[in-house]
Write a protein that holds these residues in place. Structure first.
Motif, PDB file in Angstrom:
ATOM      1  N   VAL A 158       1.802  17.529  -3.888  1.00 22.80           N
ATOM      2  CA  VAL A 158       2.432  16.358  -3.270  1.00 22.80           C
ATOM      3  C   VAL A 158       1.547  15.130  -3.449  1.00 22.80           C
ATOM      4  N   LEU A 159       0.260  15.274  -3.182  1.00 26.89           N
ATOM      5  CA  LEU A 159      -0.640  14.126  -3.325  1.00 26.89           C
ATOM      6  C   LEU A 159      -0.805  13.720  -4.783  1.00 26.89           C
ATOM      7  N   GLU A 160      -0.765  14.695  -5.699  1.00 24.61           N
ATOM      8  CA  GLU A 160      -0.833  14.356  -7.121  1.00 24.61           C
ATOM      9  C   GLU A 160       0.396  13.548  -7.542  1.00 24.61           C
ATOM     10  N   ARG A 161       1.548  13.908  -6.968  1.00 24.49           N
ATOM     11  CA  ARG A 161       2.792  13.209  -7.318  1.00 24.49           C
ATOM     12  C   ARG A 161       2.839  11.817  -6.694  1.00 24.49           C
ATOM     13  N   GLU A 162       2.443  11.714  -5.428  1.00 28.09           N
ATOM     14  CA  GLU A 162       2.594  10.460  -4.691  1.00 28.09           C
ATOM     15  C   GLU A 162       1.445   9.478  -4.913  1.00 28.09           C
ATOM     16  N   LYS A 163       0.249  10.007  -5.171  1.00 27.57           N
ATOM     17  CA  LYS A 163      -0.940   9.170  -5.379  1.00 27.57           C
ATOM     18  C   LYS A 163      -1.129   8.118  -4.267  1.00 27.57           C
ATOM     19  N   PRO A 164      -1.195   8.538  -2.988  1.00 24.81           N
ATOM     20  CA  PRO A 164      -1.370   7.538  -1.917  1.00 24.81           C
ATOM     21  C   PRO A 164      -2.766   6.932  -1.926  1.00 24.81           C
ATOM     22  N   GLU A 165      -2.838   5.681  -1.528  1.00 25.72           N
ATOM     23  CA  GLU A 165      -4.143   5.038  -1.338  1.00 25.72           C
ATOM     24  C   GLU A 165      -4.758   5.456  -0.001  1.00 25.72           C
ATOM     25  N   ALA A 166      -3.885   5.661   0.990  1.00 26.19           N
ATOM     26  CA  ALA A 166      -4.356   6.030   2.322  1.00 26.19           C
ATOM     27  C   ALA A 166      -3.534   7.203   2.851  1.00 26.19           C
ATOM     28  N   VAL A 167      -4.173   8.009   3.682  1.00 26.83           N
ATOM     29  CA  VAL A 167      -3.507   9.116   4.376  1.00 26.83           C
ATOM     30  C   VAL A 167      -3.692   8.913   5.869  1.00 26.83           C
ATOM     31  N   ILE A 168      -2.591   8.949   6.615  1.00 24.18           N
ATOM     32  CA  ILE A 168      -2.659   8.915   8.083  1.00 24.18           C
ATOM     33  C   ILE A 168      -2.302  10.310   8.562  1.00 24.18           C
ATOM     34  N   HIS A 169      -3.277  10.985   9.131  1.00 24.67           N
ATOM     35  CA  HIS A 169      -3.165  12.421   9.425  1.00 24.67           C
ATOM     36  C   HIS A 169      -2.818  12.655  10.898  1.00 24.67           C
TER      37      HIS A 169
ATOM     38  N   MET B 217       0.832  -1.194   0.000  1.00 30.01           N
ATOM     39  CA  MET B 217       0.000   0.000   0.000  1.00 30.01           C
ATOM     40  C   MET B 217       0.877   1.259   0.000  1.00 30.01           C
ATOM     41  N   LYS B 218       0.421   2.277  -0.685  1.00 31.69           N
ATOM     42  CA  LYS B 218       1.118   3.558  -0.683  1.00 31.69           C
ATOM     43  C   LYS B 218       0.403   4.483   0.297  1.00 31.69           C
ATOM     44  N   VAL B 219       1.139   4.977   1.301  1.00 34.33           N
ATOM     45  CA  VAL B 219       0.542   5.744   2.391  1.00 34.33           C
ATOM     46  C   VAL B 219       1.276   7.075   2.561  1.00 34.33           C
ATOM     47  N   LEU B 220       0.521   8.145   2.718  1.00 37.40           N
ATOM     48  CA  LEU B 220       1.095   9.442   3.075  1.00 37.40           C
ATOM     49  C   LEU B 220       0.816   9.694   4.550  1.00 37.40           C
ATOM     50  N   VAL B 221       1.856  10.065   5.303  1.00 37.79           N
ATOM     51  CA  VAL B 221       1.722  10.351   6.729  1.00 37.79           C
ATOM     52  C   VAL B 221       2.037  11.825   6.963  1.00 37.79           C
ATOM     53  N   THR B 222       1.049  12.599   7.387  1.00 39.27           N
ATOM     54  CA  THR B 222       1.329  13.974   7.785  1.00 39.27           C
ATOM     55  C   THR B 222       1.893  13.952   9.206  1.00 39.27           C
ATOM     56  N   GLY B 223       2.877  14.807   9.460  1.00 30.71           N
ATOM     57  CA  GLY B 223       3.526  14.775  10.778  1.00 30.71           C
ATOM     58  C   GLY B 223       4.404  13.549  10.949  1.00 30.71           C
ATOM     59  N   GLY B 224       4.890  12.997   9.843  1.00 31.01           N
ATOM     60  CA  GLY B 224       5.649  11.744   9.893  1.00 31.01           C
ATOM     61  C   GLY B 224       7.055  11.861  10.435  1.00 31.01           C
ATOM     62  N   ALA B 225       7.500  13.087  10.729  1.00 32.81           N
ATOM     63  CA  ALA B 225       8.799  13.276  11.384  1.00 32.81           C
ATOM     64  C   ALA B 225       8.627  13.525  12.878  1.00 32.81           C
ATOM     65  N   GLY B 226       7.391  13.480  13.347  1.00 34.11           N
ATOM     66  CA  GLY B 226       7.106  13.786  14.744  1.00 34.11           C
ATOM     67  C   GLY B 226       7.127  12.573  15.650  1.00 34.11           C
ATOM     68  N   PHE B 227       6.740  12.796  16.877  1.00 32.18           N
ATOM     69  CA  PHE B 227       6.774  11.767  17.922  1.00 32.18           C
ATOM     70  C   PHE B 227       5.989  10.524  17.513  1.00 32.18           C
ATOM     71  N   ILE B 228       4.694  10.655  17.325  1.00 33.77           N
ATOM     72  CA  ILE B 228       3.865   9.496  16.985  1.00 33.77           C
ATOM     73  C   ILE B 228       4.030   9.135  15.510  1.00 33.77           C
ATOM     74  N   GLY B 229       4.037  10.155  14.655  1.00 34.29           N
ATOM     75  CA  GLY B 229       4.096   9.918  13.216  1.00 34.29           C
ATOM     76  C   GLY B 229       5.313   9.136  12.772  1.00 34.29           C
ATOM     77  N   SER B 230       6.475   9.393  13.390  1.00 38.44           N
ATOM     78  CA  SER B 230       7.692   8.683  12.982  1.00 38.44           C
ATOM     79  C   SER B 230       7.602   7.200  13.316  1.00 38.44           C
ATOM     80  N   HIS B 231       6.934   6.854  14.409  1.00 40.02           N
ATOM     81  CA  HIS B 231       6.738   5.437  14.744  1.00 40.02           C
ATOM     82  C   HIS B 231       5.786   4.773  13.749  1.00 40.02           C
ATOM     83  N   ILE B 232       4.761   5.514  13.330  1.00 38.43           N
ATOM     84  CA  ILE B 232       3.838   4.982  12.322  1.00 38.43           C
ATOM     85  C   ILE B 232       4.585   4.707  11.022  1.00 38.43           C
ATOM     86  N   VAL B 233       5.418   5.660  10.606  1.00 32.99           N
ATOM     87  CA  VAL B 233       6.195   5.485   9.372  1.00 32.99           C
ATOM     88  C   VAL B 233       7.094   4.256   9.478  1.00 32.99           C
ATOM     89  N   ASP B 234       7.797   4.112  10.596  1.00 34.08           N
ATOM     90  CA  ASP B 234       8.678   2.954  10.784  1.00 34.08           C
ATOM     91  C   ASP B 234       7.907   1.646  10.627  1.00 34.08           C
TER      92      ASP B 234
END
Length: 310
Positions: free
Chosen positions: A60-71, A1-18
């Motif tokens: 960004v979303l046009e370029r990445e075309k994610p199926e899901a976004v975790i906000h 799956m292709k996923v975009l994570v907003t706040g993905g460099a943050g406390f919770i977001g970085s764990h989600i990305v990992d």
């Protein structure tokens, strides 16, 4: 799956990305690094240094075309929402609307949204379930709750699927005690530096503390389950601040001094979640006990502080 994570460099977001990348997903991150850190960005993720309110978000979303976004990206401070309610609303409400607009225009199928226990206000009963009345006590609570309505409307109008996760008190690795810090990271900072712990009130106030990796797992589960649901993400366990101090004494091996001050007006005395619905709908349950999570977090920060001293 292709996923975009907003706040993905943050406390919770970085764990989600990992965890997403460990699962084999392709991940893109949008983060303005206001509270996140570039050192926490996974090397296999695409990264866009950008504010939620930027018109470039659609590109960004046009370029990445994610199926899901975790906000996850948000203005997270109650005090900021009181002192600057326009900024708070601009990020949390208008920023989310901009993200939803970009999502519907680029074919995103699902949005997982990080909401907060702050939407409930002062509990009328315990444990708090998802049917509990919503009565925010701050602009922050309002600005986290309002996007929940927009998610419902975007589903009704455009078929955009969503799951809303209302977080209890999240703690763990990478939480910055000097920035976005909750009480656990602030206490750890004080314990390591042999400074007294400050408690406002008698210390018997209780909260539901959930380890960040368990929160990340709930987000991953929500990418494929819980459509249209509002779910409480907590442990269902109530822990007092005095008990937190006792656990820190055991883990650190020292008797930490405590300074008790007057209760702060507006503070909620007791709060913890009923998490049964989330466990059932997401086939998920918190796996890390508070004692284990506290020990992991304390040891992590001891290691980080030693690196800074070198």
């Amino acid at each position: 799956m292709k996923v975009l994570v907003t706040g993905g460099a943050g406390f919770i977001g970085s764990h989600i990305v990992d965890q997403l990348i460990a699962r084999g997903d392709q991940v893109a991150i949008v983060d303005n690094i206001s509270t996140g850190k570039e050192t926490q960005i996974h090397p296999q993720a695409s990264f866009y240094k950008m504010d939620l309110t930027s018109p470039g978000l659609l590109e960004v979303l046009e370029r990445e075309k994610p199926e899901a976004v975790i906000h996850q990206a948000a203005q997270i401070h109650v005090n900021t929402s009181v002192l600057d309610p326009v900024f708070d609303a601009n990020v949390n409400i208008l920023g989310t609307i901009r993200l939803l607009e970009a999502s519907r225009q680029t074919g995103v199928k699902k949005v997982v949204y990080a909401s907060s226990a702050a939407v409930y206000g002062d509990p009328q009963y315990l444990p708090i379930d998802e049917q509990h009345p919503v009565q925010p006590l701050s602009g922050y609570g309002i600005s986290k709750y309002t996007p929940e309505h927009y998610l419902s409307v975007y589903h009704h109008l455009y078929g955009l699927e969503y799951t809303i996760l209302r977080y209890a008190n999240v703690y763990g690795l990478r939480q910055d005690p000097r920035g976005e810090g909750g009480v656990i990271s602030i206490f750890i900072d004080k314990v390591i530096n042999d400074q007294p712990l400050t408690i406002f009130g008698d210390g018997e106030q209780t909260r539901d503390y959930i380890y960040v990796e368990d929160v990340a797992k709930a987000n991953l589960a929500a990418t494929a389950a819980g459509e249209g649901e509002v779910l409480n993400i907590g442990t269902g366990v109530s822990t007092s601040l005095n008990e937190v101090v006792r656990l820190f004494n055991d883990i650190s091996g020292k008797e930490n001094a405590v300074q008790y001050g007057p209760e702060r007006s507006g503070d909620i005395k007791h709060s913890y979640f009923n998490n049964e619905k989330a466990c059932s709908v997401l086939n998920w349950k918190p796996a890390v006990s508070f004692t284990e999570g506290l020990r992991k977090t304390y040891e992590y920060y001891c290691h980080e502080y030693r690196k800074m001293d070198k």
